[in-house]
Design an enzyme around this catalytic site. Structure first.
Site, PDB file in Angstrom:
ATOM      1  N   ASP A  15     -12.524  -3.146  -6.764  1.00 13.02           N
ATOM      2  CA  ASP A  15     -12.529  -4.579  -7.105  1.00 13.02           C
ATOM      3  C   ASP A  15     -13.783  -4.998  -7.851  1.00 13.02           C
ATOM      4  OD1 ASP A  15     -11.110  -5.136  -3.852  1.00 13.02           O
ATOM      5  OD2 ASP A  15     -10.110  -4.751  -5.765  1.00 13.02           O
TER       6      ASP A  15
HETATM    7  N1  LIG Z   1     -10.259   2.776  -7.324  1.00 14.30           N
HETATM    8  C1  LIG Z   1      -9.651   1.575  -7.185  1.00 14.30           C
HETATM    9  N2  LIG Z   1      -8.452   1.520  -6.565  1.00 14.30           N
HETATM   10  C2  LIG Z   1      -7.836   0.308  -6.389  1.00 14.30           C
HETATM   11  C3  LIG Z   1      -8.465  -0.877  -6.815  1.00 14.30           C
HETATM   12  C4  LIG Z   1      -9.728  -0.776  -7.495  1.00 14.30           C
HETATM   13  O1  LIG Z   1     -10.298  -1.789  -7.957  1.00 14.30           O
HETATM   14  N3  LIG Z   1     -10.278   0.473  -7.652  1.00 14.30           N
HETATM   15  N4  LIG Z   1      -7.857  -2.113  -6.515  1.00 14.30           N
HETATM   16  C5  LIG Z   1      -6.933  -2.019  -5.385  1.00 14.30           C
HETATM   17  C6  LIG Z   1      -6.194  -3.244  -4.903  1.00 14.30           C
HETATM   18  N5  LIG Z   1      -6.860  -3.748  -3.714  1.00 14.30           N
HETATM   19  C7  LIG Z   1      -7.335  -5.014  -3.812  1.00 14.30           C
HETATM   20  O2  LIG Z   1      -7.003  -5.696  -4.800  1.00 14.30           O
HETATM   21  C8  LIG Z   1      -6.994  -2.977  -2.512  1.00 14.30           C
HETATM   22  C9  LIG Z   1      -5.957  -2.136  -2.149  1.00 14.30           C
HETATM   23  C10 LIG Z   1      -6.067  -1.368  -0.992  1.00 14.30           C
HETATM   24  C11 LIG Z   1      -7.181  -1.441  -0.190  1.00 14.30           C
HETATM   25  C12 LIG Z   1      -7.254  -0.570   1.016  1.00 14.30           C
HETATM   26  O3  LIG Z   1      -8.136  -0.704   1.842  1.00 14.30           O
HETATM   27  N6  LIG Z   1      -6.258   0.357   1.103  1.00 14.30           N
HETATM   28  C13 LIG Z   1      -6.220   1.384   2.198  1.00 14.30           C
HETATM   29  C14 LIG Z   1      -4.793   1.602   2.688  1.00 14.30           C
HETATM   30  C15 LIG Z   1      -4.115   0.284   3.040  1.00 14.30           C
HETATM   31  C16 LIG Z   1      -2.628   0.539   3.378  1.00 14.30           C
HETATM   32  O4  LIG Z   1      -2.219   1.715   3.456  1.00 14.30           O
HETATM   33  O5  LIG Z   1      -1.914  -0.474   3.518  1.00 14.30           O
HETATM   34  C17 LIG Z   1      -6.668   2.716   1.590  1.00 14.30           C
HETATM   35  O6  LIG Z   1      -6.361   2.970   0.383  1.00 14.30           O
HETATM   36  O7  LIG Z   1      -7.217   3.524   2.375  1.00 14.30           O
HETATM   37  C18 LIG Z   1      -8.226  -2.283  -0.544  1.00 14.30           C
HETATM   38  C19 LIG Z   1      -8.131  -3.062  -1.710  1.00 14.30           C
HETATM   39  C20 LIG Z   1      -5.904  -0.958  -5.698  1.00 14.30           C
HETATM   40  N7  LIG Z   1      -6.604   0.266  -5.792  1.00 14.30           N
END
Ligand SMILES: Nc1nc2c(c(=O)[nH]1)N[C@@H](CN(C=O)c1ccc(C(=O)N[C@@H](CCC(=O)O)C(=O)O)cc1)CN2
Length: 303
Positions: free
Chosen positions: A247
């Site tokens: 983000d």
């Molecule tokens: N490298 C990046 N990946 C993603 C970004 C980014 O800016 N850089 N934006 C996200 C979207 N997002 C907020 O907008 C976000 C999505 C997911 C998570 C998170 O903590 N996900 C967990 C799993 C959650 C689940 O399984 O429901 C994880 O990946 O471990 C935080 C922020 C999209 N990707």
């Protein structure tokens, strides 16, 4: 404020019909006197008439940015490859990073989603009425729930489950689809998986995410709940390029709405969905028309 039109016009009204013969040149280079003159003279000498031109000099970095849209004076389709070869001399001499594209070419988009379908639905609809200069080539999701939405618009749906153990395999599959479908832009439309650093590098400058807060406030997961607990009076949504720093990518578009103490978290979330759809659609539309130029951690948006 962008006014949406369903007449095949772009974000700022320049006709984008598929028969459009115009071309778009975007460039960035070290600033010096005479850049606009050089570009204008090149286009005139090669028989092109300028339809729209915008430029900006970043005083912080002394870098110059330009977007010019132009069409051939003579009848017939322009020879884009020949023009690219001819412009390479100007670009090289002025140390430009530049891109020359056909305005009529729609950006081929791969939309990635999880369980929230409002942004996917909005993008599919806007694409179907040609409100966005894109072609949705496929939808990828780590859950099967939204297949029905893609099916309704006859867009191929690819279920690519993700677990901590399968994340790298899943990302490899997505990158295969990016290549196979000749994707220009990946859109994370409430895709709730963090992309690896390698994936972000491979998609640098061609992956847009919608974050449901006014960044830099409330990064990470559950931003509406963070904002609600903080007692904010405005909630927002931010469309930004995806980078390895979650983000933190260059911001393209933002939208806000007023809330108050009487609203529940569910009401705030419902209001936020409208913001997200607007901010993401505008960002995708601006990117598809080559109106967004990267300027370090910031963007320059020629609306
Ligand atoms: N490298 C990046 N990946 C993603 C970004 C980014 O800016 N850089 N934006 C996200 C979207 N997002 C907020 O907008 C976000 C999505 C997911 C998570 C998170 O903590 N996900 C967990 C799993 C959650 C689940 O399984 O429901 C994880 O990946 O471990 C935080 C922020 C999209 N990707």
């Amino acid at each position: 404020m962008t006014t949406w039109r369903s007449t095949g016009q772009g974000a700022t009204g320049v006709e984008l019909a598929d028969t459009d013969r115009s071309l778009v040149l975007t460039l960035a280079c070290p600033d010096q006197p005479g850049i606009v003159l050089e570009v204008a003279r090149f286009l005139a000498d090669h028989g092109y008439s300028i339809l729209e031109s915008q430029q900006f000099r970043d005083a912080r970095t002394s870098r110059f940015f330009m977007r010019v849209q132009f069409e051939p004076v003579q009848e017939g389709a322009p020879d884009v490859q020949a023009l690219r070869q001819a412009f390479a001399g100007v670009g090289g001499r002025l140390l430009m990073t530049w891109q020359l594209t056909r305005a009529a070419d729609r950006a081929r988009v791969l939309i990635m989603v999880s369980r929230e379908g409002h942004c996917l639905n909005d993008l599919l609809y806007r694409s179907s009425i040609r409100d966005l200069h894109i072609e949705v080539a496929g939808v990828v999701s780590n859950h099967p729930d939204l297949a029905v939405l893609a099916d309704n618009y006859e867009v191929p749906f690819h279920h690519v489950p993700v677990t901590p153990e399968t994340r790298s395999v899943a990302e490899r599959r997505v990158l295969e689809l990016v290549d196979e479908l000749d994707i220009d832009l990946v859109v994370l439309a409430r895709y709730m998986q963090i992309l690896s650093d390698e994936m972000c590098r491979k998609l640098d400058g061609r992956a847009i995410n919608i974050h449901h807060s006014m960044l830099p406030s409330f990064k990470g997961a559950r931003p509406y709940h963070q904002a609600y607990e903080r007692g904010v009076k405005l909630v927002g949504a931010t469309a930004h390029y995806v980078t390895a720093d979650l983000d933190e990518g260059p911001i393209i578009e933002q939208e806000v709405a007023r809330i108050d103490h009487s609203m529940s978290a569910a009401q705030v979330t419902a209001l936020g969905r409208h913001n997200e759809c607007l901010a993401l659609a505008r960002a995708v539309g601006l990117h598809a028309e080559h109106r967004v130029l990267l300027d370090g951690a910031r963007t320059i948006v020629f609306r």
